[in-house]
Write a protein that holds these residues in place. Structure first.
Motif, PDB file in Angstrom:
ATOM      1  N   GLY A 203       0.766  -1.232   0.000  1.00 59.98           N
ATOM      2  CA  GLY A 203       0.000   0.000   0.000  1.00 59.98           C
ATOM      3  C   GLY A 203       0.797   1.282   0.000  1.00 59.98           C
ATOM      4  O   GLY A 203       0.219   2.361   0.155  1.00 59.98           O
ATOM      5  N   ASN A 204       2.106   1.200  -0.161  1.00 58.04           N
ATOM      6  CA  ASN A 204       2.910   2.423  -0.153  1.00 58.04           C
ATOM      7  C   ASN A 204       4.066   2.249  -1.134  1.00 58.04           C
ATOM      8  O   ASN A 204       5.195   1.958  -0.744  1.00 58.04           O
ATOM      9  N   ALA A 205       3.774   2.449  -2.406  1.00 56.61           N
ATOM     10  CA  ALA A 205       4.762   2.215  -3.459  1.00 56.61           C
ATOM     11  C   ALA A 205       5.951   3.158  -3.319  1.00 56.61           C
ATOM     12  O   ALA A 205       7.099   2.767  -3.587  1.00 56.61           O
ATOM     13  N   LEU A 206       5.713   4.392  -2.905  1.00 58.39           N
ATOM     14  CA  LEU A 206       6.793   5.368  -2.792  1.00 58.39           C
ATOM     15  C   LEU A 206       7.768   4.958  -1.685  1.00 58.39           C
ATOM     16  O   LEU A 206       8.998   4.985  -1.877  1.00 58.39           O
ATOM     17  N   LEU A 207       7.225   4.554  -0.533  1.00 53.79           N
ATOM     18  CA  LEU A 207       8.086   4.120   0.568  1.00 53.79           C
ATOM     19  C   LEU A 207       8.857   2.864   0.182  1.00 53.79           C
ATOM     20  O   LEU A 207      10.060   2.752   0.473  1.00 53.79           O
ATOM     21  N   THR A 208       8.190   1.945  -0.479  1.00 55.83           N
ATOM     22  CA  THR A 208       8.854   0.706  -0.890  1.00 55.83           C
ATOM     23  C   THR A 208      10.032   1.000  -1.809  1.00 55.83           C
ATOM     24  O   THR A 208      11.118   0.431  -1.650  1.00 55.83           O
ATOM     25  N   ARG A 209       9.837   1.882  -2.750  1.00 51.09           N
ATOM     26  CA  ARG A 209      10.916   2.231  -3.676  1.00 51.09           C
ATOM     27  C   ARG A 209      12.074   2.898  -2.931  1.00 51.09           C
ATOM     28  O   ARG A 209      13.252   2.595  -3.184  1.00 51.09           O
ATOM     29  N   ALA A 210      11.746   3.788  -1.984  1.00 52.97           N
ATOM     30  CA  ALA A 210      12.790   4.463  -1.220  1.00 52.97           C
ATOM     31  C   ALA A 210      13.593   3.461  -0.391  1.00 52.97           C
ATOM     32  O   ALA A 210      14.827   3.549  -0.305  1.00 52.97           O
ATOM     33  N   VAL A 211      12.914   2.489   0.220  1.00 52.90           N
ATOM     34  CA  VAL A 211      13.606   1.471   1.012  1.00 52.90           C
ATOM     35  C   VAL A 211      14.538   0.649   0.131  1.00 52.90           C
ATOM     36  O   VAL A 211      15.683   0.366   0.497  1.00 52.90           O
ATOM     37  N   ARG A 212      14.056   0.266  -1.033  1.00 53.54           N
ATOM     38  CA  ARG A 212      14.886  -0.561  -1.929  1.00 53.54           C
ATOM     39  C   ARG A 212      16.131   0.196  -2.395  1.00 53.54           C
ATOM     40  O   ARG A 212      17.217  -0.375  -2.470  1.00 53.54           O
ATOM     41  N   ILE A 213      15.973   1.474  -2.696  1.00 52.77           N
ATOM     42  CA  ILE A 213      17.122   2.280  -3.120  1.00 52.77           C
ATOM     43  C   ILE A 213      18.111   2.406  -1.967  1.00 52.77           C
ATOM     44  O   ILE A 213      19.328   2.228  -2.141  1.00 52.77           O
ATOM     45  N   MET A 214      17.586   2.707  -0.767  1.00 50.95           N
ATOM     46  CA  MET A 214      18.463   2.830   0.404  1.00 50.95           C
ATOM     47  C   MET A 214      19.218   1.535   0.660  1.00 50.95           C
ATOM     48  O   MET A 214      20.437   1.541   0.902  1.00 50.95           O
ATOM     49  N   GLN A 215      18.530   0.408   0.591  1.00 52.46           N
ATOM     50  CA  GLN A 215      19.169  -0.875   0.884  1.00 52.46           C
ATOM     51  C   GLN A 215      20.222  -1.237  -0.158  1.00 52.46           C
ATOM     52  O   GLN A 215      21.285  -1.770   0.182  1.00 52.46           O
ATOM     53  N   ALA A 216      19.942  -0.938  -1.411  1.00 50.39           N
ATOM     54  CA  ALA A 216      20.933  -1.214  -2.457  1.00 50.39           C
ATOM     55  C   ALA A 216      22.181  -0.363  -2.250  1.00 50.39           C
ATOM     56  O   ALA A 216      23.321  -0.853  -2.359  1.00 50.39           O
ATOM     57  N   CYS A 217      21.988   0.925  -1.951  1.00 48.44           N
ATOM     58  CA  CYS A 217      23.136   1.810  -1.700  1.00 48.44           C
ATOM     59  C   CYS A 217      23.900   1.362  -0.462  1.00 48.44           C
ATOM     60  O   CYS A 217      25.139   1.352  -0.451  1.00 48.44           O
ATOM     61  N   SER A 218      23.168   0.998   0.584  1.00 53.61           N
ATOM     62  CA  SER A 218      23.810   0.563   1.816  1.00 53.61           C
ATOM     63  C   SER A 218      24.622  -0.706   1.606  1.00 53.61           C
ATOM     64  O   SER A 218      25.747  -0.817   2.106  1.00 53.61           O
ATOM     65  N   ALA A 219      24.079  -1.660   0.876  1.00 50.58           N
ATOM     66  CA  ALA A 219      24.798  -2.914   0.641  1.00 50.58           C
ATOM     67  C   ALA A 219      26.088  -2.676  -0.123  1.00 50.58           C
ATOM     68  O   ALA A 219      27.128  -3.277   0.191  1.00 50.58           O
ATOM     69  N   ARG A 220      26.043  -1.773  -1.104  1.00 46.60           N
ATOM     70  CA  ARG A 220      27.262  -1.471  -1.877  1.00 46.60           C
ATOM     71  C   ARG A 220      28.308  -0.804  -0.993  1.00 46.60           C
ATOM     72  O   ARG A 220      29.497  -1.115  -1.083  1.00 46.60           O
ATOM     73  N   GLU A 221      27.868   0.117  -0.148  1.00 47.10           N
ATOM     74  CA  GLU A 221      28.806   0.796   0.747  1.00 47.10           C
ATOM     75  C   GLU A 221      29.386  -0.157   1.771  1.00 47.10           C
ATOM     76  O   GLU A 221      30.588  -0.148   2.065  1.00 47.10           O
ATOM     77  N   LEU A 222      28.533  -1.026   2.317  1.00 44.48           N
ATOM     78  CA  LEU A 222      28.957  -1.876   3.426  1.00 44.48           C
ATOM     79  C   LEU A 222      29.920  -2.968   2.980  1.00 44.48           C
ATOM     80  O   LEU A 222      30.849  -3.312   3.718  1.00 44.48           O
ATOM     81  N   ILE A 223      29.720  -3.514   1.802  1.00 44.59           N
ATOM     82  CA  ILE A 223      30.603  -4.589   1.356  1.00 44.59           C
ATOM     83  C   ILE A 223      32.050  -4.103   1.259  1.00 44.59           C
ATOM     84  O   ILE A 223      32.993  -4.850   1.546  1.00 44.59           O
ATOM     85  N   VAL A 224      32.232  -2.842   0.901  1.00 48.43           N
ATOM     86  CA  VAL A 224      33.577  -2.272   0.825  1.00 48.43           C
ATOM     87  C   VAL A 224      34.093  -1.930   2.216  1.00 48.43           C
ATOM     88  O   VAL A 224      35.198  -2.317   2.607  1.00 48.43           O
ATOM     89  N   ARG A 225      33.266  -1.224   2.995  1.00 46.17           N
ATOM     90  CA  ARG A 225      33.734  -0.748   4.301  1.00 46.17           C
ATOM     91  C   ARG A 225      33.950  -1.912   5.272  1.00 46.17           C
ATOM     92  O   ARG A 225      34.948  -1.942   6.003  1.00 46.17           O
TER      93      ARG A 225
END
Length: 397
Positions: A203-225
């Motif tokens: 029921g919240n497509a905008l929030l879902t998209r924001a979470v997915r973008i955040m998680q993808a960015c976080s995973a890329r950052e974390l694997i390096v750090r």
């Protein structure tokens, strides 16, 4: 026979309120966790089960190894009941428990305590100063795995450790190495913003998209750090384990070469908050039954009790879910009550006084703080019961 019929038949001799564990559902969830872990061992989060016999049952399954505990007294108790590898995932300020650990060589070889600052090291040393003979204490370094962006103006993830960068971690590792009686054994970095946040909210497509973008960015950052942090610490000390992840992030976390093990617990019970992930589909395994005690109207029933909110930021997502029969909902004016809970919906029309309504808790192990016993259901039969921590008289929080 549907799930409600199976549960009603298996527990016909029990008087609600009571809690059950569907063994077939838990076995299916465990097998899926092992599949997702792709060969890396899974450390079982005790706070998600809160039953010692269940922990033993899970640890006997292929793919599971070690326990992640939430307090040091709990870890001591588990170690003295035969658990050979217990990581206390949160720093302790329990002086008595630290002294007890230092005075028990067997427990000290099985339990690892977590730190994230020099202050923790000072506290531990002060707590065990008078213990003779004194066993060497195993230490785990907790690293902040949160995601920070926009120059620090945006942050996602739990507010845990202040140690974030490789240099900080190496400095603290060196400080541990300089202190007699302490040995750095492992490193922990929990990415709560991925493992504990669903990426498929309804029921919240905008929030879902924001979470997915955040998680993808976080995973890329974390694997390096995280890789850089582990490399920096390994130059100071030999690490036995590097722990990361949780039920919601297993398949991402195990791809990191630096991570040697992952943690999971909630996925075994699959509570309500874990319905909202794209990467996996679990089977609800832990439920509690409440009896119908009133019928205020044809489409309303009232059950006994039910006010079992989950921890975290208050809101509707923290309420238990009326699960079976399907189609019931809380009254917006009353929600889940301590003494009684009205439930609305067409499904109420077929319920009579004494019938059961089956609920799922929003989180996993917190349900066990309400019940002494988990009744084990296999198919449509009752296969025994096990005590929860509460049922063994243990309260660790």
């Amino acid at each position: 026979m549907d799930a409600r019929q199976r549960y009603d038949r298996a527990t016909a001799a029990l008087e609600p309120p009571f809690a059950i564990l569907d063994l077939a559902a838990m076995r299916a969830n465990a097998a899926d966790l092992v599949r997702r872990a792709a060969g890396k061992p899974i450390r079982v989060a005790s706070k998600s089960l809160r039953s010692r016999p269940l922990l033993e049952r899970v640890l006997a399954m292929d793919g599971f190894q070690g326990v992640m505990a939430f307090t040091l007294p709990e870890a001591l108790w588990l170690a003295r009941h035969g658990c050979a590898d217990v990581l206390v995932a949160y720093p302790t300020a329990d002086r008595h428990a630290l002294a007890e650990l230092a005075g028990d060589a067997v427990a000290a070889g099985r339990v690892t305590v977590t730190v994230d600052s020099l202050a923790h090291l000072d506290f531990i040393e002060a707590a065990v100063e008078g213990v003779r003979p004194r066993a060497e204490l195993r230490i785990c370094l907790d690293i902040d795995a949160g995601y920070v962006a926009l120059g620090g103006r945006f942050r996602a993830g739990a507010l845990r450790s202040p140690i974030r960068e490789p240099e900080q971690a190496a400095d603290l590792a060196a400080a541990i190495a300089e202190r007699p009686g302490l040995r750095l054994a492992g490193l922990l970095a929990y990415e709560a913003q991925i493992a504990g946040v669903g990426d498929d909210a309804p029921g919240n497509a905008l929030l879902t998209r924001a979470v997915r973008i955040m998680q993808a960015c976080s995973a890329r950052e974390l694997i390096v750090r995280r890789g850089r942090v582990v490399n920096a610490v390994r130059r100071v000390a030999d690490l036995e384990f590097v722990n990361g992840g949780g039920t919601g992030s297993i398949e991402r976390t195990v791809r990191e070469k630096a991570v040697t093990e992952v943690t999971a617990g909630s996925g075994l019970f699959h509570p309500r908050l874990f319905d909202f992930y794209r990467g996996f589909t679990g089977h609800p395994a832990a439920l509690f039954a409440l009896p119908v005690v009133r019928r205020p109207a044809p489409d309303i029933v009232t059950v006994l009790g039910g006010g079992y909110p989950a921890s975290g930021a208050a809101g509707r997502s923290r309420l238990p879910q009326p699960y079976l029969p399907a189609g019931l909902r809380f009254s917006p004016d009353e929600g889940a009550g301590e003494v009684q809970t009205p439930l609305l919906g067409q499904a109420a029309e077929d319920l009579r006084i004494g019938d059961r309504v089956w609920f799922r808790h929003a989180k996993a192990g917190e349900m066990c703080e309400r019940f002494d016993t988990l009744h084990l259901v296999d198919g449509d039969t009752l296969a025994g019961s096990v005590p929860t921590y509460r049922g063994e008289g243990k309260t660790f929080l």
